[in-house]
Write a protein that holds these residues in place. Structure first.
Motif, PDB file in Angstrom:
ATOM      1  N   GLU A  44      42.273  41.199  49.322  1.00 45.06           N
ATOM      2  CA  GLU A  44      42.521  41.338  47.884  1.00 45.06           C
ATOM      3  C   GLU A  44      42.021  42.685  47.370  1.00 45.06           C
ATOM      4  OE1 GLU A  44      40.901  38.000  45.817  1.00 45.06           O
ATOM      5  OE2 GLU A  44      42.295  36.582  46.767  1.00 45.06           O
ATOM      6  N   ARG A  45      40.829  43.110  47.819  1.00 43.62           N
ATOM      7  CA  ARG A  45      40.310  44.422  47.402  1.00 43.62           C
ATOM      8  C   ARG A  45      41.217  45.535  47.899  1.00 43.62           C
ATOM      9  NH1 ARG A  45      35.309  42.197  49.052  1.00 43.62           N
ATOM     10  NH2 ARG A  45      35.392  43.461  50.946  1.00 43.62           N
ATOM     11  N   GLU A  47      44.385  45.315  48.571  1.00 48.22           N
ATOM     12  CA  GLU A  47      45.640  45.255  47.817  1.00 48.22           C
ATOM     13  C   GLU A  47      45.480  45.914  46.447  1.00 48.22           C
ATOM     14  OE1 GLU A  47      48.980  41.947  46.498  1.00 48.22           O
ATOM     15  OE2 GLU A  47      46.965  41.284  47.004  1.00 48.22           O
ATOM     16  N   ARG A  48      44.335  45.676  45.786  1.00 44.25           N
ATOM     17  CA  ARG A  48      44.079  46.319  44.500  1.00 44.25           C
ATOM     18  C   ARG A  48      44.050  47.835  44.636  1.00 44.25           C
ATOM     19  NH1 ARG A  48      39.115  43.690  43.246  1.00 44.25           N
ATOM     20  NH2 ARG A  48      39.816  41.608  43.656  1.00 44.25           N
ATOM     21  N   ARG A  49      43.373  48.304  45.671  1.00 44.54           N
ATOM     22  CA  ARG A  49      43.312  49.753  45.902  1.00 44.54           C
ATOM     23  C   ARG A  49      44.690  50.325  46.185  1.00 44.54           C
ATOM     24  NH1 ARG A  49      38.137  50.072  49.961  1.00 44.54           N
ATOM     25  NH2 ARG A  49      36.566  49.516  48.415  1.00 44.54           N
ATOM     26  N   TRP A  51      47.616  49.169  45.109  1.00 42.51           N
ATOM     27  CA  TRP A  51      48.387  49.223  43.877  1.00 42.51           C
ATOM     28  C   TRP A  51      47.906  50.343  42.955  1.00 42.51           C
ATOM     29  CZ3 TRP A  51      53.003  47.718  43.494  1.00 42.51           C
ATOM     30  CH2 TRP A  51      53.445  46.589  44.172  1.00 42.51           C
TER      31      TRP A  51
END
Length: 74
Positions: A44-45, A47-49, A51
């Protein structure tokens, strides 16, 4: 002296071994679940980075396009 009934449980080596294996399996599944939760949090981290990087690049490209249009019209 009292007689033992046939339904009364008793401790035997195979039964204790099965109980120990069940406890060990429960502990192992718990560890796997915790490890999976850590992996999911890392994904999840990441994926955030990803995006944020995509939107940053897109913003830069759009800003450059806007500046290019402004230079041609101005």
């Amino acid at each position: 002296m009292t007689e033992r009934s046939w339904a009364e449980p008793f401790a035997c080596a195979p039964g204790l071994r099965v109980d120990a294996l069940e406890r060990l399996s429960a502990v192992q599944f718990g560890q796997v679940a915790e490890h999976l939760a850590r992996i999911e949090a890392s994904i999840e981290r990441l994926e955030r980075r990803l995006w944020l990087t995509v939107f940053g690049v897109l913003g830069t490209v759009l800003a450059q396009a806007f500046l290019s249009i402004m230079e041609r019209t101005g």
